[in-house]
Motif scaffolding. Structure first.
Motif, PDB file in Angstrom:
ATOM      1  N   CYS A 194      46.724 -13.038   1.239  1.00 37.71           N
ATOM      2  CA  CYS A 194      46.976 -12.038   2.285  1.00 37.71           C
ATOM      3  C   CYS A 194      47.691 -12.718   3.460  1.00 37.71           C
ATOM      4  N   ALA A 196      47.332 -11.553   7.158  1.00 37.86           N
ATOM      5  CA  ALA A 196      45.975 -11.251   7.624  1.00 37.86           C
ATOM      6  C   ALA A 196      45.784 -11.582   9.107  1.00 37.86           C
ATOM      7  N   LEU A 231      43.633  -4.084   6.945  1.00 38.91           N
ATOM      8  CA  LEU A 231      43.659  -5.168   5.966  1.00 38.91           C
ATOM      9  C   LEU A 231      43.435  -4.659   4.545  1.00 38.91           C
ATOM     10  N   VAL A 260      40.052  -9.767   2.414  1.00 40.09           N
ATOM     11  CA  VAL A 260      39.618 -10.411   3.660  1.00 40.09           C
ATOM     12  C   VAL A 260      38.220  -9.926   4.041  1.00 40.09           C
TER      13      VAL A 260
END
Length: 331
Positions: free
Chosen positions: A39, A42, A115, A123
């Motif tokens: 990610c 993030a 997210l 996450v």
């Protein structure tokens, strides 16, 4: 033959060596690059939403910083503080340290939602808290640090842990220090992390006894500047006004700096737990003086202590889960 076997063994070890050193690990399992592959945006997403929330309400920076602190001191940094009551779970939000005061949950919800759209089920809420605490510090003028990541989320909460483990404004110095030591933190961490009180607010009920009856003799705390005390009494009466808010640092209330320590030296620390850093222990008093004199030294130690606190018994590997909604465990 033996030489050729040894040579092959050496080659095999060298082949695997880069795998062992590809990322710098902190605290065993946590490292800042944890989401770089899974990610990449993030940290950018967290920072953007925190910045928007703090711009809308400067007080939110302190609230998000406090959430991380209140999370880590209970069952470790595992986002247990975010869980609502459901089934067998009794929310930590109902504990004495959190009831009517813990806030910022909607900001965490917004971050988690963003997210989940960007990289679903990746996450953790615990890492969101750690990142939001760092970003809140930076946005108000404080230091930055690389946040070790890779925490997972708890499957439960502990209201008893929240009630018993989080230092309280009226605790003695030794009680507070013991609570820190039980989490692997020391007196330097205690004084440095207390510096987070350079931003944010406290309720009248958290320091009223200092104004009227600190030792049971019906008198104000003699370690509190009496002019300052008289000013506080105008909005914090003997009874009523429990929820009235007061800035913890009256000089620069929304700027992260070392005025918190300068205020302590002037006997103008708001909470008893603040002022006793100066009055009850020589080591802590010397640290207060050092941080009051040198903002850079305070910032450097605050960053180190935040990383250390963020490493309190995280869930890693297959322990815990990555919640889809920070307020409840996955079904």
């Amino acid at each position: 033959m033996v030489k050729s076997i040894n040579f092959l063994l050496l080659l095999s070890l060298l082949a695997f060596a880069p795998l062992c050193h590809c990322k710098k690990k902190i605290g065993g399992y946590l490292y800042p690059q944890f989401y770089d592959g899974s990610c990449p945006r993030a940290q950018e997403i967290v920072q953007s939403i925190v910045a928007k929330a703090v711009a809308k309400e400067p007080r939110m920076a302190a609230s998000l910083l406090r959430l991380h602190f209140h999370d880590c001191f209970v069952k470790g940094c595992d986002a247990s503080v975010l869980l609502d009551s459901s089934g067998t779970i009794i929310s930590e939000k109902r504990s004495n340290p959190n009831r009517d005061s813990a806030r910022g949950f909607e900001v965490i919800d917004e971050i988690k939602s963003a997210l989940e759209k960007e990289c679903p089920h990746t996450v953790s809420c615990a890492d969101i808290l750690a990142l939001a605490a760092r970003d809140s510090t930076v946005l108000t003028g404080g230091p930055s640090w690389g946040v070790p990541l890779g925490r997972r989320d708890s499957l439960g909460a502990s209201i008893s842990g929240s009630n018993n483990n989080i230092p309280a404004p009226n605790n003695t110095f030794q009680t507070i220090l013991t609570k820190f030591k039980l989490k692997g933190l020391d007196i330097v961490d205690l004084v440095a992390l207390s510096g987070s009180h350079t931003i944010g607010n406290s309720r009248c009920t958290s320091f009223r006894q200092r104004l009227y009856n600190q030792t049971g003799n019906g008198k104000a705390d003699f370690t509190l500047d009496q002019v300052y005390a008289a000013e506080l009494r105008t909005r914090c009466p003997r009874s009523g006004g429990d929820q009235n808010l007061f800035v913890l640092d009256f000089v620069t209330p929304i700027k992260f700096d070392n005025f918190y320590y300068k205020n302590l030296l002037a006997n103008k620390g708001l909470l008893s737990s603040d002022e006793i850093l100066l009055t009850k222990n020589k080591v802590s008093a010397d640290l207060v003086k050092q941080y009051a004199e040198n903002n850079d030294i305070f910032f450097e130690q605050f960053a180190k202590s935040m990383v250390k606190m963020g490493n309190i018994t995280p869930l890693t590997g297959s322990r815990g889960e990555i919640r889809k909604n920070c307020r409840r465990i996955n079904k």
